[in-house]
Design a protein around this motif. Structure first.
Motif, PDB file in Angstrom:
ATOM      1  N   ALA A 176       1.035  -1.051   0.044  1.00  0.00           N
ATOM      2  CA  ALA A 176      -0.119   0.071   0.133  1.00  0.00           C
ATOM      3  C   ALA A 176       0.908   1.209   0.000  1.00  0.00           C
ATOM      4  CB  ALA A 176      -0.936   0.066   1.139  1.00  0.00           C
ATOM      5  N   ALA A 177       0.184   2.104  -0.419  1.00  0.00           N
ATOM      6  CA  ALA A 177       0.850   3.716  -0.431  1.00  0.00           C
ATOM      7  C   ALA A 177       1.318   4.168   0.916  1.00  0.00           C
ATOM      8  CB  ALA A 177       0.074   4.680  -1.347  1.00  0.00           C
ATOM      9  N   SER A 178       0.505   3.872   1.776  1.00  0.00           N
ATOM     10  CA  SER A 178       0.754   4.347   3.111  1.00  0.00           C
ATOM     11  C   SER A 178       1.988   3.728   3.733  1.00  0.00           C
ATOM     12  CB  SER A 178      -0.481   3.991   4.178  1.00  0.00           C
ATOM     13  OG  SER A 178      -0.679   2.779   4.106  1.00  0.00           O
ATOM     14  N   LYS A 179       2.153   2.421   3.238  1.00  0.00           N
ATOM     15  CA  LYS A 179       3.501   1.810   3.916  1.00  0.00           C
ATOM     16  C   LYS A 179       4.781   2.209   3.108  1.00  0.00           C
ATOM     17  CE  LYS A 179       2.060  -2.762   5.642  1.00  0.00           C
ATOM     18  NZ  LYS A 179       2.361  -4.200   5.677  1.00  0.00           N
ATOM     19  N   LEU A 180       4.564   2.427   1.938  1.00  0.00           N
ATOM     20  CA  LEU A 180       5.710   3.282   1.181  1.00  0.00           C
ATOM     21  C   LEU A 180       6.064   4.616   1.732  1.00  0.00           C
ATOM     22  CD1 LEU A 180       4.886   2.237  -2.370  1.00  0.00           C
ATOM     23  CD2 LEU A 180       6.147   0.920  -0.820  1.00  0.00           C
ATOM     24  N   ALA A 181       5.010   5.129   2.242  1.00  0.00           N
ATOM     25  CA  ALA A 181       5.254   6.745   2.749  1.00  0.00           C
ATOM     26  C   ALA A 181       6.118   6.469   4.073  1.00  0.00           C
ATOM     27  CB  ALA A 181       4.089   7.510   2.632  1.00  0.00           C
ATOM     28  N   LYS A 182       5.786   5.507   4.639  1.00  0.00           N
ATOM     29  CA  LYS A 182       6.417   5.462   5.948  1.00  0.00           C
ATOM     30  C   LYS A 182       7.734   4.911   6.063  1.00  0.00           C
ATOM     31  CE  LYS A 182       4.397   2.798  10.013  1.00  0.00           C
ATOM     32  NZ  LYS A 182       3.647   1.775  10.437  1.00  0.00           N
ATOM     33  N   ILE A 183       8.330   4.625   4.985  1.00  0.00           N
ATOM     34  CA  ILE A 183       9.875   4.036   4.940  1.00  0.00           C
ATOM     35  C   ILE A 183      10.633   5.263   5.217  1.00  0.00           C
ATOM     36  CG2 ILE A 183      11.694   3.485   3.300  1.00  0.00           C
ATOM     37  CD1 ILE A 183       9.867   1.448   1.927  1.00  0.00           C
TER      38      ILE A 183
END
Length: 138
Positions: free
Chosen positions: A55-62
């Motif tokens: 999900a995009a939210s996980k990618l933004a969390k990196i």
């Protein structure tokens, strides 16, 4: 003339991984290392999600997790440096990274005491031919 105004609203970010440095400074080294391990584990999981198309939210969390890891490492390093400074405070010699940087010229300059030293010949001359004091009659 009228202006068209656009208001851009962003979705609120998750604040779970955001760390406060002042809180980190109050923690002990073991707690910091434990937290560092957890953050690294979380980062590896996020990287896996990135490869598998998460999900995009996980990618933004990196990015946030990477910054948090940096904060923890920074606090650990600062604490270590502070302890070393305390240890070497009373020692004659200090490691190069704990010494005052200044400039090469300033580090090589004579100390105030060395500048004011006089040779034996200078002291004899100063005593033998001292500055005369005259009183003038009015």
């Amino acid at each position: 003339s009228s202006f068209c105004r656009f208001v851009v609203r962003f979705a609120p970010r998750e604040q779970m991984t955001k760390l406060n440095i002042t809180e980190l400074r109050s923690k002990k080294k073991t707690d910091l290392l434990q937290q560092l391990g957890e953050l690294k584990k979380e980062l590896s999981q996020l990287r896996v999600a990135q490869v598998t198309g998460g999900a995009a939210s996980k990618l933004a969390k990196i990015r946030e997790v990477r910054k948090s890891i940096h904060r923890v490492l920074l606090v650990i390093q600062q604490n270590q440096k502070m302890q070393l400074r305390e240890y070497f405070k009373s020692k004659k010699y200090k490691p190069l990274d704990l010494r005052a940087k200044k400039t090469h010229e300033l580090r090589r300059a004579l100390t105030h005491k060395q500048q004011n030293l006089k040779t034996r010949k200078q002291t004899k001359r100063a005593v033998g031919f001292a500055q005369r004091k005259y009183a003038v009659k009015a």
